[in-house]
Write a protein that holds these residues in place. Structure first.
Motif, mmCIF file in Angstrom:
data_model
loop_
_atom_site.group_PDB
_atom_site.id
_atom_site.type_symbol
_atom_site.label_atom_id
_atom_site.label_comp_id
_atom_site.label_asym_id
_atom_site.label_seq_id
_atom_site.Cartn_x
_atom_site.Cartn_y
_atom_site.Cartn_z
ATOM 1 N N VAL A 18 0.816 -1.120 0.132
ATOM 2 C CA VAL A 18 0.001 -0.004 -0.181
ATOM 3 C C VAL A 18 0.821 1.247 0.011
ATOM 4 C CG1 VAL A 18 -1.762 1.494 1.311
ATOM 5 C CG2 VAL A 18 -1.810 -1.143 1.180
ATOM 6 N N MET A 19 2.016 1.394 0.979
ATOM 7 C CA MET A 19 2.986 2.466 0.770
ATOM 8 C C MET A 19 3.488 2.570 -0.593
ATOM 9 S SD MET A 19 5.985 3.723 3.488
ATOM 10 C CE MET A 19 4.731 3.878 4.649
ATOM 11 N N ALA A 20 3.898 1.646 -1.147
ATOM 12 C CA ALA A 20 4.529 1.553 -2.616
ATOM 13 C C ALA A 20 3.348 2.155 -3.543
ATOM 14 C CB ALA A 20 5.049 0.161 -2.967
ATOM 15 N N GLY A 21 2.258 1.935 -3.452
ATOM 16 C CA GLY A 21 1.120 2.361 -4.182
ATOM 17 C C GLY A 21 0.855 3.716 -4.136
ATOM 18 N N ALA A 81 1.525 9.483 -5.571
ATOM 19 C CA ALA A 81 2.008 10.912 -5.340
ATOM 20 C C ALA A 81 3.241 11.080 -6.547
ATOM 21 C CB ALA A 81 2.683 11.017 -3.947
ATOM 22 N N GLY A 82 4.192 10.295 -6.616
ATOM 23 C CA GLY A 82 5.108 10.811 -7.798
ATOM 24 C C GLY A 82 4.384 10.889 -9.255
ATOM 25 N N SER A 83 3.502 10.282 -9.484
ATOM 26 C CA SER A 83 2.831 10.312 -10.716
ATOM 27 C C SER A 83 2.276 11.741 -10.861
ATOM 28 C CB SER A 83 1.579 9.452 -11.108
ATOM 29 O OG SER A 83 0.590 9.518 -10.004
ATOM 30 N N CYS A 84 1.436 12.302 -9.692
ATOM 31 C CA CYS A 84 0.895 13.508 -9.687
ATOM 32 C C CYS A 84 1.915 14.840 -9.699
ATOM 33 C CB CYS A 84 0.104 13.788 -8.414
ATOM 34 S SG CYS A 84 -1.431 12.666 -8.440
ATOM 35 N N GLY A 94 0.167 2.409 -9.187
ATOM 36 C CA GLY A 94 -0.027 2.742 -7.855
ATOM 37 C C GLY A 94 -1.440 2.549 -7.465
ATOM 38 N N GLN A 95 -2.585 2.719 -8.256
ATOM 39 C CA GLN A 95 -3.984 2.627 -7.768
ATOM 40 C C GLN A 95 -4.148 1.163 -7.551
ATOM 41 O OE1 GLN A 95 -5.692 4.880 -10.765
ATOM 42 N NE2 GLN A 95 -5.817 6.779 -9.827
ATOM 43 N N VAL A 155 -0.272 19.542 -7.874
ATOM 44 C CA VAL A 155 0.657 19.735 -6.636
ATOM 45 C C VAL A 155 -0.114 19.368 -5.507
ATOM 46 C CG1 VAL A 155 1.710 21.545 -5.257
ATOM 47 C CG2 VAL A 155 2.171 21.359 -7.857
ATOM 48 N N ALA A 156 -1.503 19.909 -5.373
ATOM 49 C CA ALA A 156 -2.503 19.616 -4.116
ATOM 50 C C ALA A 156 -2.680 18.195 -4.123
ATOM 51 C CB ALA A 156 -3.867 20.418 -4.575
ATOM 52 N N LEU A 157 -2.969 17.479 -5.373
ATOM 53 C CA LEU A 157 -3.079 15.999 -5.096
ATOM 54 C C LEU A 157 -1.801 15.325 -4.522
ATOM 55 C CD1 LEU A 157 -5.288 15.292 -8.426
ATOM 56 C CD2 LEU A 157 -5.948 15.038 -6.117
ATOM 57 N N ALA A 158 -0.769 15.435 -5.137
ATOM 58 C CA ALA A 158 0.733 15.002 -4.451
ATOM 59 C C ALA A 158 0.851 15.209 -3.102
ATOM 60 C CB ALA A 158 1.846 15.584 -5.337
ATOM 61 N N TRP A 159 0.540 16.365 -2.645
ATOM 62 C CA TRP A 159 0.588 16.621 -1.149
ATOM 63 C C TRP A 159 -0.481 16.078 -0.452
ATOM 64 C CZ3 TRP A 159 4.756 18.155 1.446
ATOM 65 C CH2 TRP A 159 5.857 18.801 0.958
ATOM 66 N N ALA A 160 -1.557 16.041 -0.959
ATOM 67 C CA ALA A 160 -2.754 15.182 -0.084
ATOM 68 C C ALA A 160 -2.173 13.750 0.127
ATOM 69 C CB ALA A 160 -4.016 15.363 -0.801
#
Length: 516
Positions: A339-342, A347-350, A375-376, A487-492
Protein backbone atom coordinates in the motif's frame (compact mmCIF):
# COMPACT_ATOMS: atom_id res chain seq x y z
CA UNK A 1 -2.15 -29.24 0.44
CA UNK A 2 -2.32 -27.32 3.72
CA UNK A 3 -3.85 -29.30 6.57
CA UNK A 4 -7.07 -27.85 7.95
CA UNK A 5 -7.51 -25.66 4.92
CA UNK A 6 -11.09 -25.04 3.78
CA UNK A 7 -12.06 -26.69 0.46
CA UNK A 8 -11.76 -24.66 -2.71
CA UNK A 9 -14.80 -22.75 -3.91
CA UNK A 10 -16.93 -24.46 -6.56
CA UNK A 11 -17.93 -23.06 -9.96
CA UNK A 12 -21.16 -21.52 -8.67
CA UNK A 13 -19.24 -19.54 -6.05
CA UNK A 14 -16.91 -18.17 -8.72
CA UNK A 15 -19.88 -17.25 -10.93
CA UNK A 16 -21.22 -15.27 -7.97
CA UNK A 17 -17.85 -13.51 -7.57
CA UNK A 18 -17.73 -12.69 -11.30
CA UNK A 19 -21.30 -11.37 -11.07
CA UNK A 20 -20.27 -9.12 -8.19
CA UNK A 21 -17.32 -7.83 -10.20
CA UNK A 22 -19.51 -7.16 -13.27
CA UNK A 23 -22.02 -5.28 -11.14
CA UNK A 24 -19.29 -3.13 -9.60
CA UNK A 25 -17.77 -2.50 -13.04
CA UNK A 26 -21.07 -1.28 -14.49
CA UNK A 27 -21.80 0.89 -11.47
CA UNK A 28 -18.37 2.59 -11.45
CA UNK A 29 -18.19 2.84 -15.25
CA UNK A 30 -21.53 4.65 -15.41
CA UNK A 31 -20.21 7.40 -13.12
CA UNK A 32 -17.84 8.63 -15.84
CA UNK A 33 -19.22 7.19 -19.09
CA UNK A 34 -21.31 10.33 -19.72
CA UNK A 35 -18.44 12.76 -19.04
CA UNK A 36 -17.09 12.66 -22.58
CA UNK A 37 -20.59 12.63 -24.08
CA UNK A 38 -21.91 15.50 -21.96
CA UNK A 39 -21.69 18.30 -24.57
CA UNK A 40 -23.57 16.16 -27.12
CA UNK A 41 -26.21 15.06 -24.61
CA UNK A 42 -26.76 18.64 -23.42
CA UNK A 43 -27.34 19.80 -26.99
CA UNK A 44 -29.87 17.08 -27.77
CA UNK A 45 -31.95 17.36 -24.59
CA UNK A 46 -31.82 21.17 -24.48
CA UNK A 47 -29.77 21.63 -21.31
CA UNK A 48 -27.29 24.39 -20.56
CA UNK A 49 -23.74 23.53 -19.50
CA UNK A 50 -24.58 24.30 -15.85
CA UNK A 51 -27.74 22.18 -15.95
CA UNK A 52 -25.88 19.41 -17.77
CA UNK A 53 -23.52 18.84 -14.85
CA UNK A 54 -26.50 17.40 -12.95
CA UNK A 55 -26.46 14.47 -15.36
CA UNK A 56 -23.26 13.38 -13.63
CA UNK A 57 -24.04 14.79 -10.17
CA UNK A 58 -27.45 13.09 -9.87
CA UNK A 59 -25.83 9.68 -10.29
CA UNK A 60 -23.06 10.41 -7.79
CA UNK A 61 -25.41 11.77 -5.10
CA UNK A 62 -27.76 8.77 -5.19
CA UNK A 63 -24.87 6.29 -5.32
CA UNK A 64 -23.17 7.78 -2.27
CA UNK A 65 -26.44 7.58 -0.33
CA UNK A 66 -27.24 3.95 -1.21
CA UNK A 67 -23.79 2.40 -0.68
CA UNK A 68 -23.86 2.54 3.15
CA UNK A 69 -27.50 1.32 3.16
CA UNK A 70 -26.65 -1.79 1.15
CA UNK A 71 -25.71 -4.02 4.11
CA UNK A 72 -29.12 -3.38 5.73
CA UNK A 73 -31.07 -3.91 2.49
CA UNK A 74 -29.10 -7.07 1.82
CA UNK A 75 -29.98 -8.49 5.25
CA UNK A 76 -33.66 -7.60 4.80
CA UNK A 77 -34.24 -8.98 1.28
CA UNK A 78 -31.48 -11.59 1.01
CA UNK A 79 -28.39 -11.12 -1.15
CA UNK A 80 -29.60 -12.97 -4.26
CA UNK A 81 -33.07 -11.41 -4.38
CA UNK A 82 -31.70 -7.94 -3.62
CA UNK A 83 -29.05 -8.04 -6.37
CA UNK A 84 -31.44 -9.44 -8.97
CA UNK A 85 -33.93 -6.64 -8.31
CA UNK A 86 -31.18 -4.01 -8.37
CA UNK A 87 -29.74 -5.35 -11.66
CA UNK A 88 -33.19 -5.42 -13.29
CA UNK A 89 -33.98 -1.87 -12.14
CA UNK A 90 -30.53 -0.66 -13.24
CA UNK A 91 -31.31 -1.97 -16.72
CA UNK A 92 -34.69 -0.22 -16.81
CA UNK A 93 -33.25 3.09 -15.60
CA UNK A 94 -30.44 2.80 -18.19
CA UNK A 95 -33.07 2.41 -20.92
CA UNK A 96 -34.93 5.43 -19.50
CA UNK A 97 -31.73 7.50 -19.72
CA UNK A 98 -31.10 6.40 -23.31
CA UNK A 99 -34.64 7.35 -24.31
CA UNK A 100 -34.64 10.72 -22.48
CA UNK A 101 -35.70 13.76 -24.50
CA UNK A 102 -35.34 16.43 -21.80
CA UNK A 103 -33.27 17.18 -18.70
CA UNK A 104 -35.94 16.13 -16.18
CA UNK A 105 -36.26 12.64 -17.70
CA UNK A 106 -32.48 12.27 -17.81
CA UNK A 107 -32.00 13.29 -14.16
CA UNK A 108 -34.74 10.89 -12.98
CA UNK A 109 -33.06 8.09 -14.93
CA UNK A 110 -29.61 8.96 -13.55
CA UNK A 111 -30.90 9.06 -9.95
CA UNK A 112 -32.41 5.61 -10.48
CA UNK A 113 -29.17 4.36 -12.03
CA UNK A 114 -27.18 5.68 -9.07
CA UNK A 115 -29.39 4.05 -6.45
CA UNK A 116 -29.50 0.66 -8.16
CA UNK A 117 -25.93 0.66 -9.48
CA UNK A 118 -24.46 1.87 -6.19
CA UNK A 119 -26.10 -1.06 -4.40
CA UNK A 120 -24.04 -3.47 -6.53
CA UNK A 121 -20.65 -2.08 -5.46
CA UNK A 122 -20.22 -3.16 -1.81
CA UNK A 123 -22.02 -6.47 -2.36
CA UNK A 124 -19.04 -7.60 -4.45
CA UNK A 125 -16.83 -7.63 -1.35
CA UNK A 126 -19.60 -9.32 0.64
CA UNK A 127 -19.76 -12.14 -1.92
CA UNK A 128 -15.97 -12.59 -1.72
CA UNK A 129 -16.00 -12.69 2.09
CA UNK A 130 -18.94 -15.13 2.32
CA UNK A 131 -18.60 -17.36 -0.79
CA UNK A 132 -14.82 -17.86 -1.01
CA UNK A 133 -12.58 -19.61 1.52
CA UNK A 134 -9.91 -17.40 3.08
CA UNK A 135 -7.09 -18.82 0.94
CA UNK A 136 -8.91 -17.95 -2.31
CA UNK A 137 -10.09 -14.49 -1.31
CA UNK A 138 -6.99 -12.76 -2.80
CA UNK A 139 -8.04 -13.98 -6.26
CA UNK A 140 -11.57 -12.65 -5.78
CA UNK A 141 -10.22 -9.42 -4.34
CA UNK A 142 -7.96 -8.96 -7.37
CA UNK A 143 -10.88 -9.44 -9.75
CA UNK A 144 -13.15 -7.11 -7.78
CA UNK A 145 -10.50 -4.47 -7.11
CA UNK A 146 -9.51 -4.31 -10.77
CA UNK A 147 -13.09 -3.55 -11.80
CA UNK A 148 -13.25 -0.66 -9.32
CA UNK A 149 -10.19 0.86 -11.00
CA UNK A 150 -11.10 -0.04 -14.58
CA UNK A 151 -14.66 1.37 -14.39
CA UNK A 152 -13.76 5.06 -13.93
CA UNK A 153 -10.90 4.94 -16.48
CA UNK A 154 -12.88 2.97 -19.09
CA UNK A 155 -15.89 5.29 -18.82
CA UNK A 156 -14.52 8.33 -20.71
CA UNK A 157 -12.97 6.14 -23.43
CA UNK A 158 -16.05 3.95 -23.97
CA UNK A 159 -18.45 6.91 -23.78
CA UNK A 160 -16.33 8.94 -26.19
CA UNK A 161 -16.01 6.04 -28.66
CA UNK A 162 -19.74 5.26 -28.65
CA UNK A 163 -20.63 8.94 -29.09
CA UNK A 164 -18.12 9.52 -31.88
CA UNK A 165 -18.96 6.33 -33.81
CA UNK A 166 -22.62 5.66 -32.99
CA UNK A 167 -24.69 7.81 -30.62
CA UNK A 168 -24.63 8.91 -26.98
CA UNK A 169 -27.74 6.75 -26.44
CA UNK A 170 -25.56 3.63 -26.61
CA UNK A 171 -23.60 4.79 -23.56
CA UNK A 172 -26.75 3.71 -21.68
CA UNK A 173 -28.06 0.91 -23.90
CA UNK A 174 -24.76 -0.99 -23.54
CA UNK A 175 -25.90 -1.88 -20.01
CA UNK A 176 -28.72 -4.09 -21.34
CA UNK A 177 -26.69 -7.13 -22.53
CA UNK A 178 -24.18 -6.80 -19.70
CA UNK A 179 -26.92 -6.81 -17.06
CA UNK A 180 -28.51 -9.85 -18.73
CA UNK A 181 -25.23 -11.75 -18.24
CA UNK A 182 -24.96 -10.43 -14.68
CA UNK A 183 -28.45 -11.64 -13.76
CA UNK A 184 -27.78 -15.09 -15.25
CA UNK A 185 -24.63 -15.47 -13.13
CA UNK A 186 -26.50 -14.31 -10.02
CA UNK A 187 -29.26 -16.86 -10.57
CA UNK A 188 -26.73 -19.68 -10.89
CA UNK A 189 -24.11 -18.49 -8.40
CA UNK A 190 -26.15 -17.44 -5.37
CA UNK A 191 -28.62 -19.45 -3.33
CA UNK A 192 -31.95 -17.88 -2.36
CA UNK A 193 -32.32 -16.89 1.27
CA UNK A 194 -35.39 -15.97 3.28
CA UNK A 195 -36.37 -12.33 3.64
CA UNK A 196 -36.08 -10.77 7.09
CA UNK A 197 -38.83 -8.19 6.95
CA UNK A 198 -38.60 -7.72 10.72
CA UNK A 199 -35.56 -5.57 9.83
CA UNK A 200 -38.13 -2.94 8.81
CA UNK A 201 -39.56 -2.85 12.33
CA UNK A 202 -36.14 -2.66 13.97
CA UNK A 203 -34.57 -0.45 11.31
CA UNK A 204 -32.47 2.55 12.19
CA UNK A 205 -34.84 5.03 10.56
CA UNK A 206 -33.01 7.99 12.07
CA UNK A 207 -29.79 6.76 10.48
CA UNK A 208 -31.46 6.04 7.13
CA UNK A 209 -33.00 9.51 6.93
CA UNK A 210 -29.74 11.01 8.17
CA UNK A 211 -27.73 9.25 5.45
CA UNK A 212 -30.03 10.58 2.75
CA UNK A 213 -29.94 14.12 4.14
CA UNK A 214 -26.31 14.18 5.30
CA UNK A 215 -24.48 12.48 2.42
CA UNK A 216 -26.89 13.80 -0.20
CA UNK A 217 -26.64 17.35 1.10
CA UNK A 218 -22.86 17.19 1.46
CA UNK A 219 -22.40 15.89 -2.08
CA UNK A 220 -24.58 18.61 -3.60
CA UNK A 221 -22.81 21.30 -1.53
CA UNK A 222 -19.46 20.04 -2.79
CA UNK A 223 -20.61 19.74 -6.39
CA UNK A 224 -22.46 23.06 -6.57
CA UNK A 225 -20.47 25.14 -4.07
CA UNK A 226 -18.00 26.57 -6.53
CA UNK A 227 -20.65 27.51 -9.10
CA UNK A 228 -22.81 29.08 -6.38
CA UNK A 229 -19.88 31.04 -4.88
CA UNK A 230 -20.04 28.87 -1.75
CA UNK A 231 -21.52 30.62 1.29
CA UNK A 232 -22.48 33.69 -0.68
CA UNK A 233 -25.40 31.55 -1.83
CA UNK A 234 -28.57 31.01 0.22
CA UNK A 235 -28.92 27.57 -1.41
CA UNK A 236 -25.53 26.45 -0.06
CA UNK A 237 -26.44 27.67 3.43
CA UNK A 238 -29.71 25.71 3.35
CA UNK A 239 -28.04 22.55 2.03
CA UNK A 240 -25.30 22.86 4.66
CA UNK A 241 -27.98 23.01 7.36
CA UNK A 242 -29.63 19.88 5.88
CA UNK A 243 -26.23 18.16 5.86
CA UNK A 244 -25.58 19.04 9.52
CA UNK A 245 -29.02 17.82 10.58
CA UNK A 246 -28.44 14.61 8.63
CA UNK A 247 -25.15 13.90 10.39
CA UNK A 248 -26.74 14.60 13.78
CA UNK A 249 -29.46 12.04 12.93
CA UNK A 250 -26.80 9.49 11.95
CA UNK A 251 -25.10 10.09 15.31
CA UNK A 252 -28.36 9.62 17.22
CA UNK A 253 -28.95 6.40 15.31
CA UNK A 254 -25.56 5.11 16.47
CA UNK A 255 -26.66 5.67 20.09
CA UNK A 256 -30.31 4.58 20.11
CA UNK A 257 -30.77 2.07 17.26
CA UNK A 258 -30.56 -1.63 18.11
CA UNK A 259 -28.51 -2.14 14.94
CA UNK A 260 -27.32 1.10 13.28
CA UNK A 261 -27.80 1.14 9.52
CA UNK A 262 -24.15 2.18 9.10
CA UNK A 263 -21.72 0.78 11.66
CA UNK A 264 -19.52 3.76 12.43
CA UNK A 265 -18.16 1.82 15.41
CA UNK A 266 -15.90 0.07 12.89
CA UNK A 267 -13.95 3.33 12.65
CA UNK A 268 -12.83 2.80 16.24
CA UNK A 269 -10.75 -0.03 14.81
CA UNK A 270 -7.56 1.85 13.92
CA UNK A 271 -6.71 -0.55 11.09
CA UNK A 272 -10.09 -0.09 9.42
CA UNK A 273 -10.08 3.67 10.12
CA UNK A 274 -6.77 3.86 8.24
CA UNK A 275 -8.29 1.90 5.35
CA UNK A 276 -11.19 4.37 5.32
CA UNK A 277 -8.98 7.49 5.15
CA UNK A 278 -6.64 5.97 2.57
CA UNK A 279 -9.73 5.02 0.54
CA UNK A 280 -10.79 8.69 0.57
CA UNK A 281 -7.47 9.70 -1.00
CA UNK A 282 -7.49 6.90 -3.57
CA UNK A 283 -10.97 8.02 -4.63
CA UNK A 284 -9.74 11.60 -4.83
CA UNK A 285 -6.90 10.66 -7.17
CA UNK A 286 -8.92 8.15 -9.21
CA UNK A 287 -11.84 10.47 -9.94
CA UNK A 288 -9.86 13.72 -9.69
CA UNK A 289 -7.34 12.84 -12.39
CA UNK A 290 -10.08 11.34 -14.59
CA UNK A 291 -11.69 14.80 -14.43
CA UNK A 292 -8.59 17.03 -14.72
CA UNK A 293 -6.70 15.24 -17.52
CA UNK A 294 -9.52 15.31 -20.13
CA UNK A 295 -10.12 18.96 -19.27
CA UNK A 296 -6.47 19.80 -19.86
CA UNK A 297 -6.27 17.85 -23.12
CA UNK A 298 -9.46 19.44 -24.47
CA UNK A 299 -8.57 23.02 -23.47
CA UNK A 300 -4.81 23.00 -24.21
CA UNK A 301 -4.12 20.20 -26.71
CA UNK A 302 -7.46 20.30 -28.59
CA UNK A 303 -8.25 16.60 -28.04
CA UNK A 304 -11.74 15.24 -28.68
CA UNK A 305 -13.60 13.05 -26.17
CA UNK A 306 -12.33 9.76 -27.59
CA UNK A 307 -8.69 10.91 -27.70
CA UNK A 308 -8.80 12.22 -24.13
CA UNK A 309 -10.52 9.02 -22.98
CA UNK A 310 -7.67 7.00 -24.45
CA UNK A 311 -5.14 8.87 -22.30
CA UNK A 312 -7.27 8.36 -19.16
CA UNK A 313 -7.54 4.64 -20.01
CA UNK A 314 -3.75 4.20 -19.85
CA UNK A 315 -3.95 4.06 -16.06
CA UNK A 316 -6.15 0.97 -16.31
CA UNK A 317 -3.48 -1.10 -18.09
CA UNK A 318 -1.40 -1.84 -14.94
CA UNK A 319 -4.57 -2.86 -13.07
CA UNK A 320 -5.46 -5.37 -15.80
CA UNK A 321 -1.90 -6.73 -15.82
CA UNK A 322 -1.74 -7.07 -12.05
CA UNK A 323 -4.98 -9.00 -11.66
CA UNK A 324 -3.47 -12.48 -12.29
CA UNK A 325 -0.37 -11.59 -10.26
CA UNK A 326 -2.18 -10.37 -7.15
CA UNK A 327 -2.60 -13.77 -5.42
CA UNK A 328 1.16 -14.31 -5.74
CA UNK A 329 1.96 -10.79 -4.55
CA UNK A 330 -0.28 -11.03 -1.49
CA UNK A 331 1.47 -14.27 -0.55
CA UNK A 332 4.92 -12.66 -0.67
CA UNK A 333 4.59 -8.92 0.05
CA UNK A 334 3.64 -7.32 3.35
CA UNK A 335 0.33 -5.55 2.91
CA UNK A 336 1.70 -2.33 4.39
CA UNK A 337 4.68 -2.29 2.04
CA UNK A 338 2.43 -2.76 -1.00
CA UNK A 339 0.00 0.00 0.00
CA UNK A 340 2.83 2.41 0.82
CA UNK A 341 4.49 1.68 -2.54
CA UNK A 342 1.17 2.31 -4.28
CA UNK A 343 0.57 5.61 -2.50
CA UNK A 344 4.13 6.79 -3.24
CA UNK A 345 3.65 5.92 -6.92
CA UNK A 346 0.41 7.92 -7.02
CA UNK A 347 2.04 10.91 -5.33
CA UNK A 348 5.02 10.70 -7.72
CA UNK A 349 2.76 10.48 -10.77
CA UNK A 350 0.93 13.64 -9.73
CA UNK A 351 4.26 15.38 -9.14
CA UNK A 352 5.42 14.43 -12.64
CA UNK A 353 2.38 16.24 -14.03
CA UNK A 354 3.43 19.52 -12.42
CA UNK A 355 5.76 20.19 -15.38
CA UNK A 356 2.97 20.74 -17.94
CA UNK A 357 3.32 23.57 -20.46
CA UNK A 358 1.15 25.12 -23.17
CA UNK A 359 2.88 22.77 -25.64
CA UNK A 360 1.99 19.62 -23.66
CA UNK A 361 -0.25 16.95 -25.17
CA UNK A 362 -1.31 13.40 -24.41
CA UNK A 363 2.21 12.00 -24.75
CA UNK A 364 3.25 14.00 -21.69
CA UNK A 365 0.87 11.87 -19.60
CA UNK A 366 2.06 8.43 -20.75
CA UNK A 367 4.56 7.79 -17.94
CA UNK A 368 2.55 9.45 -15.18
CA UNK A 369 -0.64 7.61 -16.12
CA UNK A 370 1.10 4.22 -16.09
CA UNK A 371 2.69 5.08 -12.73
CA UNK A 372 -0.66 6.25 -11.40
CA UNK A 373 -2.40 3.10 -12.62
CA UNK A 374 0.20 0.85 -10.97
CA UNK A 375 -0.08 2.83 -7.74
CA UNK A 376 -3.88 2.70 -7.76
CA UNK A 377 -3.85 -1.04 -8.45
CA UNK A 378 -1.43 -1.80 -5.61
CA UNK A 379 -3.27 0.46 -3.16
CA UNK A 380 -6.82 -0.54 -4.10
CA UNK A 381 -6.24 -4.30 -4.30
CA UNK A 382 -4.33 -4.54 -1.04
CA UNK A 383 -6.69 -2.15 0.77
CA UNK A 384 -9.64 -4.30 -0.30
CA UNK A 385 -7.82 -7.22 1.29
CA UNK A 386 -7.04 -5.12 4.37
CA UNK A 387 -10.70 -4.10 4.73
CA UNK A 388 -11.83 -7.73 4.77
CA UNK A 389 -8.99 -8.84 7.07
CA UNK A 390 -9.51 -6.04 9.62
CA UNK A 391 -13.12 -6.95 10.52
CA UNK A 392 -15.08 -10.06 11.45
CA UNK A 393 -16.75 -11.97 8.58
CA UNK A 394 -20.24 -10.91 9.76
CA UNK A 395 -19.11 -7.25 9.55
CA UNK A 396 -17.89 -7.54 5.94
CA UNK A 397 -21.04 -5.91 4.53
CA UNK A 398 -20.81 -2.89 6.84
CA UNK A 399 -17.07 -2.54 6.23
CA UNK A 400 -17.55 -2.79 2.49
CA UNK A 401 -20.24 -0.10 2.54
CA UNK A 402 -18.02 2.28 4.51
CA UNK A 403 -14.93 1.62 2.39
CA UNK A 404 -16.72 2.08 -0.92
CA UNK A 405 -18.56 5.16 0.35
CA UNK A 406 -15.17 6.58 1.37
CA UNK A 407 -13.80 6.11 -2.15
CA UNK A 408 -16.79 7.78 -3.80
CA UNK A 409 -16.92 10.53 -1.19
CA UNK A 410 -13.20 11.16 -1.73
CA UNK A 411 -13.90 11.52 -5.44
CA UNK A 412 -16.76 13.93 -4.83
CA UNK A 413 -14.68 16.07 -2.45
CA UNK A 414 -11.79 16.08 -4.91
CA UNK A 415 -13.95 17.16 -7.85
CA UNK A 416 -15.39 20.05 -5.85
CA UNK A 417 -12.09 21.23 -4.40
CA UNK A 418 -10.21 20.86 -7.70
CA UNK A 419 -12.85 22.90 -9.55
CA UNK A 420 -12.61 25.62 -6.90
CA UNK A 421 -8.80 25.51 -6.90
CA UNK A 422 -8.67 25.77 -10.68
CA UNK A 423 -10.91 28.84 -10.78
CA UNK A 424 -9.11 30.63 -7.94
CA UNK A 425 -5.58 29.82 -9.13
CA UNK A 426 -6.34 30.67 -12.77
CA UNK A 427 -7.59 34.09 -11.71
CA UNK A 428 -4.51 34.56 -9.51
CA UNK A 429 -2.07 33.51 -12.27
CA UNK A 430 -3.94 35.55 -14.88
CA UNK A 431 -3.58 38.82 -13.03
CA UNK A 432 -0.05 38.00 -11.83
CA UNK A 433 1.12 37.36 -15.40
CA UNK A 434 -0.89 40.22 -16.86
CA UNK A 435 0.59 42.69 -14.37
CA UNK A 436 4.05 41.71 -15.62
CA UNK A 437 3.11 42.84 -19.17
CA UNK A 438 3.72 46.57 -18.71
CA UNK A 439 2.05 48.99 -21.10
CA UNK A 440 5.09 51.29 -21.18
CA UNK A 441 7.45 48.46 -22.11
CA UNK A 442 8.85 49.28 -25.58
CA UNK A 443 8.92 45.60 -26.52
CA UNK A 444 5.22 45.24 -25.72
CA UNK A 445 4.40 48.44 -27.59
CA UNK A 446 6.35 47.31 -30.66
CA UNK A 447 4.59 43.93 -30.67
CA UNK A 448 1.14 45.56 -30.33
CA UNK A 449 1.90 47.98 -33.17
CA UNK A 450 3.17 45.18 -35.41
CA UNK A 451 0.11 43.00 -34.72
CA UNK A 452 -2.48 45.79 -34.91
CA UNK A 453 -2.50 45.68 -38.70
CA UNK A 454 -3.49 42.01 -38.54
CA UNK A 455 -6.70 42.90 -36.72
CA UNK A 456 -7.54 46.02 -38.75
CA UNK A 457 -6.46 49.63 -38.64
CA UNK A 458 -6.76 52.18 -35.82
CA UNK A 459 -8.26 51.48 -32.42
CA UNK A 460 -9.92 48.23 -33.53
CA UNK A 461 -6.53 46.80 -34.53
CA UNK A 462 -4.95 47.85 -31.25
CA UNK A 463 -7.79 46.32 -29.24
CA UNK A 464 -7.46 43.09 -31.25
CA UNK A 465 -3.73 42.89 -30.49
CA UNK A 466 -4.35 43.55 -26.79
CA UNK A 467 -7.04 40.85 -26.75
CA UNK A 468 -4.54 38.43 -28.30
CA UNK A 469 -2.11 39.16 -25.46
CA UNK A 470 -4.85 38.55 -22.92
CA UNK A 471 -5.76 35.21 -24.52
CA UNK A 472 -2.11 34.12 -24.45
CA UNK A 473 -1.86 35.08 -20.79
CA UNK A 474 -5.15 33.27 -20.00
CA UNK A 475 -3.90 30.11 -21.69
CA UNK A 476 -0.70 30.18 -19.68
CA UNK A 477 -2.64 30.87 -16.48
CA UNK A 478 -4.89 27.89 -17.18
CA UNK A 479 -1.88 25.57 -17.57
CA UNK A 480 -0.44 26.89 -14.29
CA UNK A 481 -3.77 26.26 -12.53
CA UNK A 482 -3.77 22.65 -13.77
CA UNK A 483 -0.24 22.33 -12.38
CA UNK A 484 -1.47 23.58 -9.01
CA UNK A 485 -4.15 20.88 -9.00
CA UNK A 486 -1.58 18.13 -9.45
CA UNK A 487 0.59 19.69 -6.72
CA UNK A 488 -2.40 19.63 -4.35
CA UNK A 489 -3.13 15.96 -5.11
CA UNK A 490 0.53 14.99 -4.61
CA UNK A 491 0.70 16.71 -1.20
CA UNK A 492 -2.66 15.27 -0.09
CA UNK A 493 -1.42 11.74 -0.76
CA UNK A 494 1.92 12.38 0.93
CA UNK A 495 0.22 13.63 4.10
CA UNK A 496 -1.82 10.43 4.63
CA UNK A 497 0.93 7.92 3.76
CA UNK A 498 1.98 7.48 7.45
CA UNK A 499 -1.46 5.93 8.11
CA UNK A 500 -0.24 2.87 6.20
CA UNK A 501 1.79 1.94 9.29
CA UNK A 502 -1.47 1.48 11.22
CA UNK A 503 -2.81 -1.18 8.84
CA UNK A 504 -3.11 -4.67 10.27
CA UNK A 505 -0.97 -7.33 8.54
CA UNK A 506 -2.81 -10.33 7.18
CA UNK A 507 -3.29 -13.20 9.68
CA UNK A 508 -0.43 -15.66 10.20
CA UNK A 509 -0.66 -18.41 7.61
CA UNK A 510 -2.73 -16.29 5.23
CA UNK A 511 0.30 -15.70 2.96
CA UNK A 512 0.96 -19.41 2.57
CA UNK A 513 -2.71 -20.22 1.98
CA UNK A 514 -3.00 -17.56 -0.70
CA UNK A 515 -0.65 -19.53 -2.93
CA UNK A 516 -3.00 -22.52 -3.23
Amino acid sequence: MVSGRAPNADLTAWLAVVAGAIGALMATLDISIVNSSLPTIQGEIGASSTEGTWIATAYLVSEIIIIPLTAWLERMFGLRRFLLVMAALFTLFSIACGLSTNLTEMIIGRVGQGFTGGAMIPTGMTIIATRLPRHQQPVGTALFGSTLIMGPVMGPLLGGWLTENYSWHYAFFINIPVCAILMTFLLVGLKPTAMKLDELKNADWLGIAGLAAGLGGLTVVLEEGNREQWFESALIWKLSAVTLIGFVMIGLGQIYARRPVIKLALLRNRAFASVFVLGLLIGAVLYGTSYVIPQFLAAIAGYNAQQAGGIVFLSGIPAAMMMPLFPLLVARIDLRVAVMAGMLLMAGSCWFDTTLTVQSDGSDFYLSQLMRGLGQALSMLFLNQAAIASVKPNEAGDASGLFNAARNLGGSIALALLATLQDRRMEFHHWTLFSAVRANDTGVQDWVNSQAATYGAGDAGTMGALHAIDQTVLRQALVMSFTDEFVALAWAIAIVIPLVLLLRPLPRGHHQMAMH
